[in-house]
Design a protein around this motif. Structure first.
Motif, mmCIF file in Angstrom:
data_model
loop_
_atom_site.group_PDB
_atom_site.id
_atom_site.type_symbol
_atom_site.label_atom_id
_atom_site.label_comp_id
_atom_site.label_asym_id
_atom_site.label_seq_id
_atom_site.Cartn_x
_atom_site.Cartn_y
_atom_site.Cartn_z
ATOM 1 N N LYS A 157 15.501 -1.123 -4.948
ATOM 2 C CA LYS A 157 16.697 -1.701 -4.327
ATOM 3 C C LYS A 157 17.461 -0.723 -3.431
ATOM 4 N N ASN A 158 17.204 0.565 -3.571
ATOM 5 C CA ASN A 158 17.951 1.546 -2.782
ATOM 6 C C ASN A 158 17.087 2.288 -1.759
ATOM 7 N N LEU A 159 15.990 1.671 -1.329
ATOM 8 C CA LEU A 159 15.053 2.359 -0.419
ATOM 9 C C LEU A 159 15.764 2.972 0.790
ATOM 10 N N ASN A 160 16.625 2.202 1.436
ATOM 11 C CA ASN A 160 17.246 2.691 2.672
ATOM 12 C C ASN A 160 18.314 3.756 2.432
ATOM 13 N N LYS A 161 18.714 3.896 1.149
ATOM 14 C CA LYS A 161 19.671 4.971 0.830
ATOM 15 C C LYS A 161 18.942 6.285 0.583
ATOM 16 N N MET A 162 17.629 6.219 0.446
ATOM 17 C CA MET A 162 16.857 7.432 0.149
ATOM 18 C C MET A 162 16.572 8.253 1.396
ATOM 19 N N GLY A 163 16.626 7.632 2.560
ATOM 20 C CA GLY A 163 16.315 8.358 3.788
ATOM 21 C C GLY A 163 15.889 7.399 4.881
ATOM 22 N N LYS A 164 15.279 7.969 5.932
ATOM 23 C CA LYS A 164 14.814 7.152 7.057
ATOM 24 C C LYS A 164 13.447 6.570 6.690
ATOM 25 N N VAL A 165 13.343 5.248 6.748
ATOM 26 C CA VAL A 165 12.133 4.582 6.257
ATOM 27 C C VAL A 165 11.131 4.353 7.401
ATOM 28 N N VAL A 166 9.958 4.964 7.277
ATOM 29 C CA VAL A 166 8.925 4.867 8.305
ATOM 30 C C VAL A 166 7.749 4.065 7.746
ATOM 31 N N LEU A 167 7.423 2.960 8.404
ATOM 32 C CA LEU A 167 6.273 2.147 7.993
ATOM 33 C C LEU A 167 5.024 2.582 8.752
ATOM 34 N N LEU A 168 3.982 2.952 8.014
ATOM 35 C CA LEU A 168 2.669 3.163 8.638
ATOM 36 C C LEU A 168 1.964 1.814 8.600
ATOM 37 N N ASP A 169 1.640 1.318 9.782
ATOM 38 C CA ASP A 169 1.158 -0.053 9.906
ATOM 39 C C ASP A 169 -0.279 -0.088 10.443
ATOM 40 N N ALA A 170 -1.071 -1.031 9.912
ATOM 41 C CA ALA A 170 -2.442 -1.264 10.406
ATOM 42 C C ALA A 170 -2.870 -2.627 9.882
ATOM 43 N N SER A 171 -3.922 -3.194 10.483
ATOM 44 C CA SER A 171 -4.397 -4.491 10.011
ATOM 45 C C SER A 171 -5.114 -4.320 8.676
ATOM 46 N N PHE A 172 -5.239 -5.410 7.923
ATOM 47 C CA PHE A 172 -5.929 -5.330 6.638
ATOM 48 C C PHE A 172 -7.372 -4.881 6.839
ATOM 49 N N ASP A 173 -8.056 -5.413 7.852
ATOM 50 C CA ASP A 173 -9.470 -5.063 8.060
ATOM 51 C C ASP A 173 -9.641 -3.567 8.354
ATOM 52 N N TRP A 174 -8.724 -3.016 9.116
ATOM 53 C CA TRP A 174 -8.794 -1.578 9.425
ATOM 54 C C TRP A 174 -8.628 -0.765 8.134
ATOM 55 N N ILE A 175 -7.661 -1.149 7.314
ATOM 56 C CA ILE A 175 -7.414 -0.437 6.053
ATOM 57 C C ILE A 175 -8.626 -0.544 5.133
ATOM 58 N N HIS A 176 -9.166 -1.769 5.049
ATOM 59 C CA HIS A 176 -10.314 -1.997 4.170
ATOM 60 C C HIS A 176 -11.498 -1.132 4.597
ATOM 61 N N SER A 177 -11.761 -1.082 5.898
ATOM 62 C CA SER A 177 -12.919 -0.279 6.308
ATOM 63 C C SER A 177 -12.618 1.213 6.171
ATOM 64 N N ARG A 178 -11.371 1.628 6.332
ATOM 65 C CA ARG A 178 -11.036 3.053 6.097
ATOM 66 C C ARG A 178 -11.365 3.441 4.655
ATOM 67 N N LEU A 179 -10.996 2.565 3.722
ATOM 68 C CA LEU A 179 -11.263 2.868 2.307
ATOM 69 C C LEU A 179 -12.757 2.825 2.004
ATOM 70 N N LYS A 180 -13.436 1.807 2.553
ATOM 71 C CA LYS A 180 -14.870 1.659 2.281
ATOM 72 C C LYS A 180 -15.682 2.824 2.844
ATOM 73 N N ASN A 181 -15.268 3.310 4.034
ATOM 74 C CA ASN A 181 -16.045 4.352 4.701
ATOM 75 C C ASN A 181 -15.617 5.775 4.340
ATOM 76 N N ALA A 182 -14.604 5.899 3.496
ATOM 77 C CA ALA A 182 -14.156 7.251 3.117
ATOM 78 C C ALA A 182 -15.261 7.953 2.335
ATOM 79 N N LYS A 183 -15.293 9.285 2.467
ATOM 80 C CA LYS A 183 -16.313 10.078 1.765
ATOM 81 C C LYS A 183 -16.233 9.836 0.263
ATOM 82 N N SER B 156 -14.971 7.251 -1.318
ATOM 83 C CA SER B 156 -14.570 5.849 -1.370
ATOM 84 C C SER B 156 -14.417 5.310 -2.804
ATOM 85 N N ALA B 157 -15.406 5.594 -3.657
ATOM 86 C CA ALA B 157 -15.371 5.059 -5.030
ATOM 87 C C ALA B 157 -14.106 5.534 -5.739
#
Ligand code: S3P
Length: 170
Positions: free
Chosen positions: A87-113, A115-116
């Motif tokens: 409930k106090n996220l914005n009181k903790m500091g400046k909030v930066v969202l790292l954004d990407a599509s679900f497919d990009w995230i999924h393939s990043r995780l799948k292709n990571a060295k 991955s498991a």
């Protein structure tokens, strides 16, 4: 830098990797909310989910947010994917969202060295279909709480760090 920078975003978007690179580049300390919770409980996140359930984990996230709000300044803070709900996220500091599509995230995780390992430690990503549903549910909410949005697709870690710094006025 007096104000904290709070990195939020979906599981696997690269908050931890970005936070470590950013901290090194700009000479800051970096703390991670999952790491704080794991050390306080002396258990891994996946064990907390399995033994005590998600609700208990969310309570720990709120406690962590309260501690950060009162006790931490000038620090880069990377957050678990569901931490944006405190409930106090914005009181903790400046909030930066790292954004990407679900497919990009999924393939990043799948292709990571490692991955498991990356998938094993994330109980809410064990079934990609469910993870995609969660992504869709959260998409708009992430943007609503963010002060700044940085799309990470196709960018190098260094470019991402520079964009965060520029958008946060560092
Ligand atoms: C969660 C994301 C995880 C971790 C927990 C719950 C979520 O962190 O906090 O498994 O609700 O999205 P990462 O975003 O670092 O994977």
């Amino acid at each position: 830098m007096q104000q904290n920078i709070i990195l939020i975003g979906f599981m696997g978007v690269g908050k931890g990797t970005t936070a470590r690179a950013f901290a090194k580049k700009y000479g800051l300390y970096n703390i991670d909310t999952d790491d704080l919770i794991e050390s306080k409980e002396n258990k891994e996140v996946k064990q907390i989910f399995a033994k005590k359930g998600e609700r208990y984990f969310r309570k720990l996230e709120q406690q962590t947010a309260d501690w950060i709000e009162t006790s931490v300044t000038g620090t880069l803070i990377s957050c678990g994917g569901g931490f944006y709900q405190v409930k106090n996220l914005n009181k903790m500091g400046k909030v930066v969202l790292l954004d990407a599509s679900f497919d990009w995230i999924h393939s990043r995780l799948k292709n990571a060295k490692n991955s498991a390992k990356k998938l094993a430690k994330r109980p809410l990503f064990h079934e990609p279909k469910k993870a995609k549903k969660l992504y869709k549910e959260r998409e708009a909410a992430y943007k609503k709480v963010a002060d700044v949005v940085v799309n990470v697709e196709g960018k190098s870690r260094d470019e991402i760090c520079e964009e965060i710094a520029q958008k946060c006025g560092i």
